[in-house]
Design a protein around this motif. Structure first.
Motif, PDB file in Angstrom:
ATOM      1  N   ASP A   9       0.285  -0.794  -0.017  1.00  7.40           N
ATOM      2  CA  ASP A   9      -0.021   0.344  -0.635  1.00  7.40           C
ATOM      3  C   ASP A   9       0.671   1.373  -0.005  1.00  7.40           C
ATOM      4  N   ILE A  10       0.595   1.979  -0.142  1.00  7.43           N
ATOM      5  CA  ILE A  10       1.216   3.564  -1.215  1.00  7.43           C
ATOM      6  C   ILE A  10       1.183   4.119   0.549  1.00  7.43           C
ATOM      7  N   ASN A  11      -0.207   4.906   1.158  1.00  5.01           N
ATOM      8  CA  ASN A  11      -0.378   5.506   2.156  1.00  5.01           C
ATOM      9  C   ASN A  11       0.187   4.583   3.485  1.00  5.01           C
ATOM     10  N   SER A  67       5.753   5.349   3.813  1.00  3.31           N
ATOM     11  CA  SER A  67       5.218   4.701   2.782  1.00  3.31           C
ATOM     12  C   SER A  67       5.744   3.414   1.940  1.00  3.31           C
ATOM     13  N   MET A 123       5.457   3.798  -1.468  1.00  5.62           N
ATOM     14  CA  MET A 123       6.422   4.301  -2.416  1.00  5.62           C
ATOM     15  C   MET A 123       7.837   4.677  -1.486  1.00  5.62           C
ATOM     16  N   LEU A 181       2.095  -2.307  -6.525  1.00  3.08           N
ATOM     17  CA  LEU A 181       1.429  -0.932  -4.997  1.00  3.08           C
ATOM     18  C   LEU A 181       0.306  -0.904  -5.641  1.00  3.08           C
ATOM     19  N   THR A 202      -3.063   0.989  -3.816  1.00  5.87           N
ATOM     20  CA  THR A 202      -3.748   2.246  -3.204  1.00  5.87           C
ATOM     21  C   THR A 202      -5.144   2.720  -4.149  1.00  5.87           C
ATOM     22  N   HIS A 223       0.191   8.291  -7.770  1.00  5.43           N
ATOM     23  CA  HIS A 223       2.296   7.907  -7.935  1.00  5.43           C
ATOM     24  C   HIS A 223       1.959   6.899  -8.971  1.00  5.43           C
ATOM     25  N   SER A 253       5.466   5.539 -10.274  1.00  8.83           N
ATOM     26  CA  SER A 253       6.067   4.362  -9.741  1.00  8.83           C
ATOM     27  C   SER A 253       7.232   3.591 -10.171  1.00  8.83           C
ATOM     28  N   TYR A 262       0.449  -1.435 -10.745  1.00 13.73           N
ATOM     29  CA  TYR A 262       0.077  -0.166 -10.493  1.00 13.73           C
ATOM     30  C   TYR A 262      -1.746  -0.746 -10.271  1.00 13.73           C
TER      31      TYR A 262
END
Length: 130
Positions: free
Chosen positions: A56-58, A63, A65, A79, A81, A86, A90, A98
């Protein structure tokens, strides 16, 4: 058939559980750990490598990322999200895919098929439903 060892990292338990359920449905994937932050992922990787990370990005602290930026370039990462902003960045870090939440199962399958093909396992034509 080689099995890809996966780590799921998401601070939202329901999102992580959904990915775990998806992984269980794919014969060539195994979820070795579910983590709730990037530090847990790093600790898991120190204990034993993983073939594929779902990040997960957040997440709180570091993070997804930021974690991607410090992982070895050979580490396979997808990834996940709820935000698309992003996506372009990425791919500068060799991310395999993504996925935007909520993640449909078919879209998940497309990402893991790509990851599987990028391993040295050869032909995977028979692995996905027709």
């Amino acid at each position: 058939m080689n099995i890809l060892e996966c780590i799921v990292a998401d601070d939202e338990p329901n999102a992580g559980k959904l990915l775990e359920e998806y992984i269980e449905r794919v014969p060539y994937l195994h979820c070795k750990a579910q983590c709730f932050n990037a530090m847990e992922v790093m600790n898991q990787l120190k204990q034993a490598p993983a073939d594929l990370l779902f990040l997960d990005i957040n997440m709180p602290g570091l993070s997804g990322m930021e974690l991607v930026k410090i992982l070895p370039r050979r580490q396979k990462v997808v990834l996940t999200t709820a935000y698309s902003e992003h996506a372009l960045e990425s791919y500068e870090y060799n991310v395999i895919d993504y996925l935007l939440k909520p993640i449909p199962y078919l879209r998940f399958l497309m990402a893991v098929e790509k990851a599987y093909r990028l391993t040295d396992t050869g032909n995977t034509n028979a692995l996905l439903p027709g």
